[in-house]
Scaffold this motif. Structure first.
Motif, mmCIF file in Angstrom:
data_model
loop_
_atom_site.group_PDB
_atom_site.id
_atom_site.type_symbol
_atom_site.label_atom_id
_atom_site.label_comp_id
_atom_site.label_asym_id
_atom_site.label_seq_id
_atom_site.Cartn_x
_atom_site.Cartn_y
_atom_site.Cartn_z
ATOM 1 N N GLY A 99 46.474 41.581 12.343
ATOM 2 C CA GLY A 99 46.495 41.858 13.769
ATOM 3 C C GLY A 99 45.107 41.646 14.340
ATOM 4 O O GLY A 99 44.164 42.352 13.987
ATOM 5 N N THR A 100 44.951 40.632 15.191
ATOM 6 C CA THR A 100 43.608 40.264 15.645
ATOM 7 C C THR A 100 43.286 40.782 17.043
ATOM 8 O O THR A 100 42.191 40.554 17.547
ATOM 9 N N GLY A 101 44.240 41.450 17.696
ATOM 10 C CA GLY A 101 43.944 42.020 18.996
ATOM 11 C C GLY A 101 43.028 43.225 18.879
ATOM 12 O O GLY A 101 42.827 43.790 17.796
ATOM 13 N N LYS A 102 42.460 43.617 19.987
ATOM 14 C CA LYS A 102 41.571 44.784 20.048
ATOM 15 C C LYS A 102 42.210 45.810 20.995
ATOM 16 O O LYS A 102 42.382 45.536 22.186
ATOM 17 N N GLN A 103 42.563 46.976 20.436
ATOM 18 C CA GLN A 103 43.326 47.979 21.175
ATOM 19 C C GLN A 103 42.474 49.209 21.471
ATOM 20 O O GLN A 103 41.793 49.731 20.586
ATOM 21 N N ALA A 104 42.561 49.702 22.714
ATOM 22 C CA ALA A 104 41.888 50.958 23.044
ATOM 23 C C ALA A 104 42.426 52.102 22.189
ATOM 24 O O ALA A 104 41.674 52.986 21.766
ATOM 25 N N TYR A 105 43.724 52.107 21.936
ATOM 26 C CA TYR A 105 44.350 53.127 21.090
ATOM 27 C C TYR A 105 43.648 53.193 19.740
ATOM 28 O O TYR A 105 43.240 54.265 19.275
ATOM 29 N N ASP A 106 43.498 52.039 19.089
ATOM 30 C CA ASP A 106 42.830 51.989 17.790
ATOM 31 C C ASP A 106 41.381 52.443 17.888
ATOM 32 O O ASP A 106 40.887 53.189 17.034
ATOM 33 N N HIS A 139 33.702 47.920 26.488
ATOM 34 C CA HIS A 139 34.910 47.110 26.621
ATOM 35 C C HIS A 139 36.146 47.874 27.080
ATOM 36 O O HIS A 139 37.032 47.272 27.700
ATOM 37 N N PHE A 140 36.246 49.147 26.766
ATOM 38 C CA PHE A 140 37.509 49.844 26.990
ATOM 39 C C PHE A 140 37.473 50.867 28.122
ATOM 40 O O PHE A 140 38.483 51.528 28.371
ATOM 41 N N LEU A 141 36.347 50.995 28.803
ATOM 42 C CA LEU A 141 36.279 51.813 30.007
ATOM 43 C C LEU A 141 35.882 50.913 31.169
ATOM 44 O O LEU A 141 34.906 50.164 31.079
ATOM 45 N N ASP A 142 36.632 50.982 32.250
ATOM 46 C CA ASP A 142 36.305 50.152 33.404
ATOM 47 C C ASP A 142 35.253 50.835 34.277
ATOM 48 O O ASP A 142 34.717 51.894 33.912
ATOM 49 N N GLY A 143 34.966 50.257 35.428
ATOM 50 C CA GLY A 143 33.926 50.801 36.291
ATOM 51 C C GLY A 143 34.218 52.184 36.808
ATOM 52 O O GLY A 143 33.286 52.915 37.183
ATOM 53 N N ALA A 144 35.497 52.562 36.825
ATOM 54 C CA ALA A 144 35.880 53.905 37.272
ATOM 55 C C ALA A 144 36.013 54.879 36.110
ATOM 56 O O ALA A 144 36.407 56.035 36.316
ATOM 57 N N GLY A 145 35.705 54.425 34.884
ATOM 58 C CA GLY A 145 35.820 55.300 33.725
ATOM 59 C C GLY A 145 37.231 55.420 33.190
ATOM 60 O O GLY A 145 37.500 56.322 32.386
ATOM 61 N N LEU A 146 38.125 54.522 33.594
ATOM 62 C CA LEU A 146 39.502 54.554 33.121
ATOM 63 C C LEU A 146 39.687 53.553 31.989
ATOM 64 O O LEU A 146 38.907 52.616 31.835
ATOM 65 N N VAL A 147 40.751 53.745 31.211
ATOM 66 C CA VAL A 147 40.909 53.020 29.953
ATOM 67 C C VAL A 147 41.582 51.674 30.171
ATOM 68 O O VAL A 147 42.628 51.575 30.825
ATOM 69 N N ILE A 148 40.970 50.629 29.600
ATOM 70 C CA ILE A 148 41.558 49.293 29.524
ATOM 71 C C ILE A 148 42.257 49.194 28.173
ATOM 72 O O ILE A 148 41.648 49.417 27.135
ATOM 73 N N ASP A 149 43.510 48.835 28.191
ATOM 74 C CA ASP A 149 44.321 48.975 26.979
ATOM 75 C C ASP A 149 43.999 48.004 25.854
ATOM 76 O O ASP A 149 43.868 48.419 24.705
ATOM 77 N N SER A 150 43.930 46.711 26.142
ATOM 78 C CA SER A 150 43.820 45.779 25.017
ATOM 79 C C SER A 150 43.249 44.440 25.439
ATOM 80 O O SER A 150 43.299 44.053 26.615
ATOM 81 N N TYR A 151 42.721 43.745 24.428
ATOM 82 C CA TYR A 151 42.116 42.432 24.587
ATOM 83 C C TYR A 151 42.597 41.527 23.458
ATOM 84 O O TYR A 151 43.022 41.999 22.406
ATOM 85 N N PRO A 152 42.422 40.206 23.650
ATOM 86 C CA PRO A 152 42.520 39.321 22.491
ATOM 87 C C PRO A 152 41.300 39.503 21.594
ATOM 88 O O PRO A 152 40.372 40.253 21.930
ATOM 89 N N ARG A 153 41.287 38.820 20.492
ATOM 90 C CA ARG A 153 40.224 39.023 19.515
ATOM 91 C C ARG A 153 38.833 38.783 20.100
ATOM 92 O O ARG A 153 37.880 39.489 19.749
#
Length: 392
Positions: A99-106, A139-153
């Motif tokens: 699994g090459t994605g990058k997850q905020a959960y992980d 990578h996983f917090l946006d400008g408002a401090g909220l969570v971005i869920d996932s990215y490609p590798r």
């Protein structure tokens, strides 16, 4: 009544066989052997580092060894993606990416694992915590401090999806980091995420939407055609309402000037989760998901929901002193002991069918002991505080 100290040790003993030298922690089958057909997952590895760190803090020397091995794997093993940065979601037993994605959960679980390992005095844990926070914040917090869920590798364009589950575990991780390091800014960051997410429940009768678009517009029909998706099921999830209730009480306890909405919101989430989750189809146990008319969708019973139920009841009882919460906890612990605890194979059955018989539709085997082990500790310690910090 189940002996929670004994049960906790039994769970840790079951989990020991999951260690895979240099890789992390593998996926356990129903009898406690590493499944050779399953990958080494980042979230499983991090949960196991967390569990073994908690056990090490209670004097388990072998657990301390396993926590050290897990920290080394997260720092130097193939799950760490040295090029783009961050961690891969999984590798096979030869260390090759699956699994090459990058997850905020992980990545939230990397934070949790690192903070618990720091509390246990594990070699390399401070470095892991610093690196994981740098990655998460960038990578996983946006400008408002909220969570971005996932990215490609390559950590390029994020997926156009936002989810409550990754945000909830980020709150858990940030609270743990705050308690272990004394960094109150992490607690405030957790509070901001919780305030944002839980705020949506008011528009849904204290039911928490799980899925959102990139602008945080709720998507109540998301995955209606795939209602039993393992991580993004359709409808709302009573177990998450119970988990959020406990986290809100922990946020309240950690604050110097607690916000007045936290306790009543925790009560509301708990009450609605119990009313529409427990015995929702007429049989004992919590249904996994229900629709927006409160009809059961996935009737299978997940072990983690019951672990979070007893933990939330313990937290509300500790906070309010109201006996009804203790009564809930006793009833649900009896269910756990009678139906979920596997005395022959070890650990707990991770999934039951609608008739409370073991099944494996969503998950195979018994991949980790995180929810169950935490429940045994939260019922014995202070459920309003982080486990690693108070065990230390």
């Amino acid at each position: 009544m189940i002996d929670l100290a004994v049960e906790g040790r039994r769970l840790v003993d079951f989990a020991r066989a999951s260690y895979v030298e240099g890789l992390g922690f593998g996926w356990l089958d129903g009898s406690g052997r590493t499944d050779p057909d399953r990958a080494v997952h980042l979230w499983v590895t991090c949960r196991m580092v967390h569990v073994f760190s908690l056990a090490a803090l209670q004097g388990d020397a072998d657990a301390a060894r396993l926590a050290r091995g897990g920290v080394r794997a997260l720092t130097d093993g193939p799950l760490r993606d040295r090029g783009p940065g961050g961690w891969l979601s999984s590798v096979d037993l030869r260390g090759r990416p699956v699994g090459t994605g990058k997850q905020a959960y992980d990545h939230a679980f990397v934070l949790l694992a690192a903070s618990s390992a720091v509390a246990a005095g594990t070699e390399g844990a401070d470095e892991l915590l610093a690196r994981s926070w740098q990655t998460f914040e960038r990578h996983f917090l946006d400008g408002a401090g909220l969570v971005i869920d996932s990215y490609p590798r390559d950590l390029g364009e994020p997926e156009p999806y936002r989810g409550a589950n990754s945000s909830m575990h980020t709150v858990e991780a940030l609270l743990a980091v705050a308690e272990v390091t004394g960094d109150r800014g992490r607690r405030e960051a957790a509070l901001a995420i919780a305030r944002h997410l839980v705020g949506f429940a008011g528009d849904f009768g204290h039911r928490l939407p799980e899925h959102f678009d990139p602008h945080w517009t709720p998507l109540p029909d998301y995955h209606r055609d795939r209602p039993d998706d393992a991580f993004r099921p359709f409808g709302w999830t009573p177990g998450h309402s119970l988990e959020w209730a406990r986290l809100l009480l922990q946020l309240e306890a950690a604050g110097e000037a607690p916000e007045p909405w936290l306790l009543p919101t925790a009560r509301d989430l708990f009450e609605v989760g119990v009313r529409h989750g427990w015995e929702a189809d007429g049989a004992p146990g919590f249904c996994y998901t229900v629709d927006w008319q409160d009809r059961p969708v996935v009737r299978r019973r997940m072990h983690w929901v019951h672990a979070e139920a007893v933990a939330a009841a313990a937290a509300l009882h500790a906070r309010t002193g109201e006996e009804r919460y203790a009564e809930h906890a006793r009833r649900w612990w009896a269910f756990v002991e009678d139906v979920l605890v596997d005395r022959e194979g070890g650990s707990w059955h991770h999934e039951l069918d609608a008739d409370n018989r073991p099944t494996a539709v969503t998950w195979s085997g018994k991949p980790d002991v995180y929810h169950a082990y935490q429940a045994t500790l939260l019922a014995r310690l202070d459920p309003l505080r982080g486990l690693a910090a108070q065990l230390r």
